[in-house]
Design an enzyme around this catalytic site. Sequence first.
Site, PDB file in Angstrom:
ATOM      1  N   TRP A   1       0.813  -1.227   0.000  1.00  0.00           N
ATOM      2  CA  TRP A   1       0.000   0.000   0.000  1.00  0.00           C
ATOM      3  C   TRP A   1       0.839   1.267   0.000  1.00  0.00           C
ATOM      4  O   TRP A   1       0.291   2.368  -0.142  1.00  0.00           O
ATOM      5  CB  TRP A   1      -0.950  -0.009   1.217  1.00  0.00           C
ATOM      6  CG  TRP A   1      -2.184  -0.816   0.962  1.00  0.00           C
ATOM      7  CD1 TRP A   1      -2.440  -1.618  -0.118  1.00  0.00           C
ATOM      8  CD2 TRP A   1      -3.349  -0.876   1.791  1.00  0.00           C
ATOM      9  NE1 TRP A   1      -3.681  -2.182  -0.013  1.00  0.00           N
ATOM     10  CE2 TRP A   1      -4.275  -1.740   1.158  1.00  0.00           C
ATOM     11  CE3 TRP A   1      -3.706  -0.299   3.005  1.00  0.00           C
ATOM     12  CZ2 TRP A   1      -5.528  -2.024   1.700  1.00  0.00           C
ATOM     13  CZ3 TRP A   1      -4.956  -0.585   3.548  1.00  0.00           C
ATOM     14  CH2 TRP A   1      -5.860  -1.444   2.891  1.00  0.00           C
ATOM     15  N   LYS A   2       2.146   1.136   0.220  1.00  0.00           N
ATOM     16  CA  LYS A   2       3.009   2.322   0.308  1.00  0.00           C
ATOM     17  C   LYS A   2       2.417   3.295   1.355  1.00  0.00           C
ATOM     18  O   LYS A   2       1.881   2.834   2.348  1.00  0.00           O
ATOM     19  CB  LYS A   2       3.186   2.955  -1.078  1.00  0.00           C
ATOM     20  CG  LYS A   2       3.593   1.884  -2.111  1.00  0.00           C
ATOM     21  CD  LYS A   2       4.060   2.414  -3.415  1.00  0.00           C
ATOM     22  CE  LYS A   2       4.420   1.232  -4.312  1.00  0.00           C
ATOM     23  NZ  LYS A   2       5.061   1.632  -5.541  1.00  0.00           N
TER      24      LYS A   2
ATOM     25  N   GLU B   1      11.439  -6.422  -9.126  1.00  0.00           N
ATOM     26  CA  GLU B   1      10.683  -5.222  -9.485  1.00  0.00           C
ATOM     27  C   GLU B   1      11.541  -4.301 -10.345  1.00  0.00           C
ATOM     28  O   GLU B   1      12.334  -3.512  -9.807  1.00  0.00           O
ATOM     29  CB  GLU B   1      10.260  -4.467  -8.221  1.00  0.00           C
ATOM     30  CG  GLU B   1       9.346  -5.253  -7.313  1.00  0.00           C
ATOM     31  CD  GLU B   1       8.403  -4.345  -6.537  1.00  0.00           C
ATOM     32  OE1 GLU B   1       7.204  -4.614  -6.571  1.00  0.00           O
ATOM     33  OE2 GLU B   1       8.865  -3.375  -5.925  1.00  0.00           O
TER      34      GLU B   1
ATOM     35  N   GLU C   1      11.882   2.309  -3.679  1.00  0.00           N
ATOM     36  CA  GLU C   1      11.637   3.656  -3.114  1.00  0.00           C
ATOM     37  C   GLU C   1      12.471   3.887  -1.856  1.00  0.00           C
ATOM     38  O   GLU C   1      12.879   5.015  -1.571  1.00  0.00           O
ATOM     39  CB  GLU C   1      10.125   3.830  -2.845  1.00  0.00           C
ATOM     40  CG  GLU C   1       9.367   3.993  -4.164  1.00  0.00           C
ATOM     41  CD  GLU C   1       7.964   3.409  -4.177  1.00  0.00           C
ATOM     42  OE1 GLU C   1       7.379   3.210  -3.096  1.00  0.00           O
ATOM     43  OE2 GLU C   1       7.454   3.135  -5.286  1.00  0.00           O
TER      44      GLU C   1
ATOM     45  N   GLY D   1       4.765   1.734 -10.725  1.00  0.00           N
ATOM     46  CA  GLY D   1       3.881   2.896 -10.689  1.00  0.00           C
ATOM     47  C   GLY D   1       3.808   3.655 -12.002  1.00  0.00           C
ATOM     48  O   GLY D   1       3.315   4.777 -12.048  1.00  0.00           O
TER      49      GLY D   1
ATOM     50  N   GLY E   1       1.433  -2.861  -6.109  1.00  0.00           N
ATOM     51  CA  GLY E   1       1.244  -1.534  -5.536  1.00  0.00           C
ATOM     52  C   GLY E   1      -0.144  -0.993  -5.822  1.00  0.00           C
ATOM     53  O   GLY E   1      -1.121  -1.344  -5.163  1.00  0.00           O
TER      54      GLY E   1
HETATM   55  P1  PGA Z   1       2.955  -0.815  -8.713  1.00  0.00           P
HETATM   56  O1  PGA Z   1       3.987  -0.911  -7.486  1.00  0.00           O
HETATM   57  O2  PGA Z   1       2.203  -2.110  -8.769  1.00  0.00           O
HETATM   58  O3  PGA Z   1       2.072   0.352  -8.376  1.00  0.00           O
HETATM   59  O4  PGA Z   1       3.763  -0.596  -9.943  1.00  0.00           O
HETATM   60  C1  PGA Z   1       4.663  -2.113  -7.196  1.00  0.00           C
HETATM   61  C2  PGA Z   1       5.582  -1.900  -6.023  1.00  0.00           C
HETATM   62  O5  PGA Z   1       6.189  -0.825  -5.941  1.00  0.00           O
HETATM   63  O6  PGA Z   1       5.726  -2.785  -5.154  1.00  0.00           O
END
Ligand code: PGA
Length: 257
Positions: A14-15, A171, A101, A177, A238
């Site tokens: 969910w960040k 990833e 991130e 994103g 995400g």
């Molecule tokens: P995303 O993010 O599915 O929104 O691309 C994946 C993640 O950063 O784990």
Amino acid sequence: MNRKYRKTVIAGNWKMNKLPSELKAFAAELKPFVHKPKWCDVGICVPGVMIPAALRAFKDNKVGVGAQDLSAAASGAYTGEVSGAQLADVGTKYVIVGHSERRQYHGETDEMINAKTKAALANKLIPIACVGETLEQREMGITLELITLQVKTILSGIPAEQMRKVIIAYEPVWAIGTGKTATAEQAGEVCTHIRAVIRKLYGARVARSVTIQYGGSMNGKNAMELLAQPDIDGGLVGGASLKPEEFAQIIHAANQD
Ligand code: PGA
């Protein structure tokens, strides 16, 4: 996926999104879709402050709750940090380590991610350790070398019996994103490579038991194709994990007979 040898795991990330007060409604909406995930484990990694509320909300949902980071240190004078023991004590199951991130905004290195992976394992948390190349690195043609180095450093000093509990998430930074998913072939190639690196380090039995996820714009539409790759054993999701219906579609794709 290869269910004979390893678990399929769909984990939401969910960040820094949503509020603790929104968890109950989300869990209620997701519940009908996950009450019997026969073939896959489902987790959602939330901000630390939301973990207790997430555990309450997902109690009857068969959804494991995860954190998005932990301290490499066991305890002490580390203002602002959360330890593995604290996460485990409240009932956390998963913890993401080394997300791109964290690497980008907090300067995390593979060595730090190695220490965090060990801290997670020492507290019986399941680490979801992230690796991945930037667009520049892909265009330079160094993706596989870079991934080899990341995987070797992150796993350095982790014994074979603990390795079975580690999840690796591939990833590609350029796919996170952005709506730009790696093609199933691109993602499959790197995940197969990651398993080959693990095989060299730990042997074939351990390598075939490790869950390797793909992450980067996975959604309800592309999940099936990505998960059809033999070495992609799930997703770190995400944006699509914020919408119960879309997340459910991914779980459904992982849950086919
Ligand atoms: P995303 O993010 O599915 O929104 O691309 C994946 C993640 O950063 O784990």
